[in-house]
Scaffold this active site. Structure first.
Site, mmCIF file in Angstrom:
data_model
loop_
_atom_site.group_PDB
_atom_site.id
_atom_site.type_symbol
_atom_site.label_atom_id
_atom_site.label_comp_id
_atom_site.label_asym_id
_atom_site.label_seq_id
_atom_site.Cartn_x
_atom_site.Cartn_y
_atom_site.Cartn_z
ATOM 1 C CB ILE A 1 83.427 4.918 32.130
ATOM 2 C CG1 ILE A 1 83.120 4.428 30.711
ATOM 3 C CG2 ILE A 1 82.298 4.560 33.088
ATOM 4 C CD1 ILE A 1 81.874 5.023 30.080
ATOM 5 C CG LEU A 2 82.808 10.863 33.851
ATOM 6 C CD1 LEU A 2 81.976 12.127 33.732
ATOM 7 C CD2 LEU A 2 84.286 11.202 34.006
ATOM 8 N N GLY B 1 63.516 11.380 31.346
ATOM 9 C CA GLY B 1 63.318 12.373 30.296
ATOM 10 C C GLY B 1 64.125 11.920 29.111
ATOM 11 N N PRO C 1 81.163 3.858 36.703
ATOM 12 C CG PRO C 1 82.945 2.396 37.000
ATOM 13 C CD PRO C 1 82.383 3.700 37.490
ATOM 14 C CD GLU D 1 70.349 11.801 23.314
ATOM 15 O OE1 GLU D 1 69.516 12.029 22.439
ATOM 16 O OE2 GLU D 1 71.114 12.679 23.765
HETATM 17 MO MO1 MOS Z 1 67.749 13.657 24.261
HETATM 18 S S1 MOS Z 1 66.504 13.189 22.686
HETATM 19 O O1 MOS Z 1 68.605 14.950 23.569
HETATM 20 O O2 MOS Z 1 66.887 13.991 25.647
#
Ligand code: MOS
Length: 761
Positions: A650-651, A262, A653, A725
């Protein structure tokens, strides 16, 4: 009790140090395998389009072929007579439905468009569903859908960006931020600057190509609607569907245990509403799985942008003026203005700044969020312009960026919570061998291949969404079941939150079960804005606190813990113990057993995310690219990549590296191949398939190295900022800058295809 105490003391001496926030140093930070991995590789993870239901009917959609106008005639006779057909639903017989509340505009909304669904004969985009066919099998439904004849009365449509941009408007806000911001008079400062870069950049539409196309399996039981969905926003989807069908929220249940990727648009689109409406009409459960073409036509992707970046600088590179403005295509029925000016608001120190965004309304499928909406294409423009300025100033582009590091957020004035971009550049440059880059373009040729290196900054905001809740059930065996309606789209949510809960409760990860993906659980928050880990993590932390309180109460006066307050104790080794006196300890099993309890359950809400109001909180990264461009054909191959990230702690790696790499790979598509081709004469998408919309495949992807600073952000509940992201940001610019370094050709329009490089520099 004395046995418990001495055993606990012995164990406590062996315990490692604690992280500053009171979390045991345990599972977090370890590269744990995904808890959902075995189910997926064995094919046992059941996705939305695989849920078996008794009496299931299968749906197919018919999509409009005009961009704007009305359905004049719709002939469904042949379809209704076709074998296996149960129902043809069109605007003539569809039930009356309320318009769906829009994501972003309505606090209850998850809809990508607020247009009513199939409520009259009007058409608002080319590809809008005009009919639903239900049949006993998918093949029968697809066949009957092909028999439906539609005649349209077309009306003039806005499908030409050049024309629409003359009617551009300033949106009320850009996802909550002002559409325009000015510090000083940037245009005047630009006009007087010693060094000037003033360029236009264009980026095209992109379509979502998750491995799992959107799908729902829905069933009614009286007034109860159950939806098996692939969603990244469970509770908002519930309130959206409840509004559309006039139901109480509790009458809608959405289950979404696995999501096959997603990237911002697994929200509510017309297919959810059509499937539920048709299921109600037919009195049968319904499966509606969009074809790949259906995903392109009926769900939105990234919109096109036209951007201007202008930089005015002193001879030493210091910015006198930073201007980033532009226009994105949008529709009048959605609210995703593609926040491409966000990076320019906080990345660079400048004596004057102007950022401004407008939108131009088009008749097209509502554009939507898509991995780093705004930042992915905004960094393309900004970071290409910075590269040009570095060349003008005679500076290495990394040195220029070091000189432009701001002390405070340049537009909000807030202090940075944690910003180590320069360190990311230093670490990355050393590891990548940046010193081997020639400052002069087109200086390295190997046979027919021109070789170059480029760099660009990655950045993405820290977000934490309000409203997350979590429940912890502690069992008599000392195991914990942690429940919140979070989303697992393949990024590692279930794994990392189980690790988190384990550390929080002083348990081993395999003593914790994490349950998610169901609106019957306490509310999570959307898996969007790279915010879920912090949002849900804060709720689990709050529930952990509540559990400690409840346990101390339950332990009473006969416990080694008697008289201790929550702040005096820590969770360790399956129980609670005194912070400084490990001998004062009692296990969960013992506490529950003495109290005669089979289970202890607590639920808590995350505190409001106030940290974002006080600090400028962003993640950063440095993207390093090496490319080879064929001097004859213009073909670009990316041959090496390194991403150096500064995203807090970093939780895990293993899952984190995968998130970064996935973002970078999606960025390679953005840089080189991905473009939704939109016929401006008809408003029709011309390449709605993976055969013609080119996402990167194995041979397009080089070895990708990712490294990170791993410096915890003191204001985030887990020390971590989001990582879903940021990987895509900066990639387009790093490729473009490397292509320039290889060829001497600046490409300012994505994607960087062969034709744009088959020219003299
Ligand atoms: Mo992201 S574009 O906030 O799934």
């Amino acid at each position: 009790m004395s046995i418990v105490r001495s055993a606990a003391a012995a164990v406590a001496r062996l315990l490692p140090d604690r992280a500053p926030d009171g979390l045991a140093a345990g599972s977090l930070g370890q590269p744990r395998d995904r808890v959902d991995g075995p189910l997926k590789v064995m094919g046992r993870a059941r996705f939305a389009a695989e849920v078996p239901l008794e009496g299931l009917a299968y749906a197919a959609l018919v999509y409009s072929r005009i961009a704007r106008g009305r359905i004049a005639v719709i002939d469904s006779g042949a379809a209704e007579a076709a074998p296996g057909v149960l129902l043809v639903m069109t605007h003539r017989n569809a039930p009356r439905l309320a318009p769906p509340p829009l994501m972003g505009e309505d606090p209850r909304g998850a809809a990508g468009s607020k247009l009513p669904v199939m409520q009259d004969a009007s058409i608002r985009w080319n590809g809008e569903p005009v009919a639903v066919v239900l049949a006993e099998s998918q093949e029968q439904a697809d066949h009957a859908a092909a028999l439906i004849q539609v005649e349209y009365a077309a009306e003039p449509a806005s499908t030409v960006f050049e024309a629409a941009r003359s009617r551009a408007r300033a949106p009320g806000s850009i996802v909550g931020e002002p559409a325009k911001l000015a510090v000083g008079d940037a245009e005047a400062a630009l006009a007087e600057a010693a060094l000037r870069v003033d360029r236009a950049y264009r980026t095209p539409r992109h379509s979502h190509c998750a491995i799992e196309p959107h799908a729902v399996t829905v069933a009614w039981s009286g007034d109860l609607l159950t939806v098996h969905d692939a969603t990244q926003m469970l509770h908002l989807s519930r309130s959206t569907l409840a509004t559309v069908f006039g139901l109480a929220d509790r009458n809608v249940r959405i289950l979404s245990p696995f999501v096959g990727g997603g990237f911002g648009n697994k929200a509510i689109w017309s297919h959810h509403i059509l499937a539920a409406a048709a299921a109600r009409m037919a009195g049968r459960p319904v499966r509606l799985a969009l074809s790949r073409e259906g995903v392109f036509r009926a769900t939105g992707g990234r919109t096109l942008t036209e951007q201007r970046v202008a930089l005015g600088a002193d001879p030493d590179g210091t910015l006198a003026a930073l201007i980033h403005t532009g226009i994105a295509g949008m529709t009048s029925h959605n609210d995703c203005p593609e926040q491409f000016t966000f990076p320019a608001r906080h990345l660079y120190a400048a004596r004057s700044i102007l950022v401004s965004q407008e939108v131009a309304d088009l008749d097209m499928v509502a554009n939507a969020f898509m991995r780093a909406p705004g930042e992915s294409v905004g960094t393309f423009a900004l970071e290409c312009a910075i590269d040009e300025l570095a060349e003008q100033a005679g500076l290495d582009p990394i040195e220029l960026r070091r000189r432009l590091e701001p002390e405070r957020d340049p537009t909000s004035g807030r202090p940075f919570s944690s910003r180590h971009l320069s360190q990311a550049y230093r670490d990355g440059a050393e590891r990548f061998g940046w010193d081997r880059r020639s400052a002069v373009p087109r200086a390295r040729r190997e046979g027919d291949w021109l070789v170059g290196m480029g760099v660009a900054t990655a950045t993405y905001p820290y977000y934490r969404m309000p409203g997350a809740a979590a429940r912890i059930r502690l069992t008599a065996e000392g195991r914990a079941i942690v429940e919140t309606a979070a989303h697992e789209m393949g990024m590692g949510t279930a794994t990392v939150q189980a690790q988190h809960a384990a550390d929080r409760l002083g348990l081993a990860p395999d003593q914790v079960a994490f349950r998610y993906g169901d609106t019957d659980l306490p509310s999570g928050t959307m898996a969007g804005g790279s915010s879920q880990t912090a949002s849900v993590g804060a709720a689990i932390a709050a529930a952990g606190k509540a559990l400690t309180k409840a346990l101390l109460r339950l332990a009473g006066n006969d416990s080694p813990l008697a008289g201790l307050k929550p702040r005096d104790v820590v969770a360790a080794e399956g129980g609670l113990r005194h912070r400084d006196d490990p001998a004062r300890a009692e296990s969960y099993v013992s506490i529950l057993q003495r109290a005669g309890r089979g289970e202890l359950t607590v639920e808590a809400n995350a505190p409001q995310p106030m940290e974002m109001l006080k600090y400028s909180m962003h993640s950063y990264g440095a993207q390093f690219a090496e490319v080879r461009v064929n001097a004859i054909t213009g073909e670009t191959r990316v041959t090496r990549w390194l991403g150096a990230f500064d995203t807090g702690r970093i939780l895990n790696p293993k899952t984190a590296a995968s998130q970064f790499r996935g973002g970078i790979i999606m960025g390679l598509g953005l840089a080189l191949t991905e473009e939704t081709l939109f016929d401006e004469r008809t408003g029709r998408i011309m390449n709605p398939s993976l055969a013609e919309y080119h996402v990167p495949v194995h041979l397009d992807v080089p070895e990708i190295e990712v490294i990170w600073t791993d410096i915890p952000d003191p204001r985030s509940p887990l020390g971590a900022r989001g990582i879903g992201e940021i990987g895509i940001t900066g990639v387009g610019a790093a490729v473009a800058n490397a292509v320039y370094n290889a060829t001497g050709i600046r490409v300012r329009e994505l994607p960087i295809t062969l034709d744009k490089l088959m020219q003299a520099p």
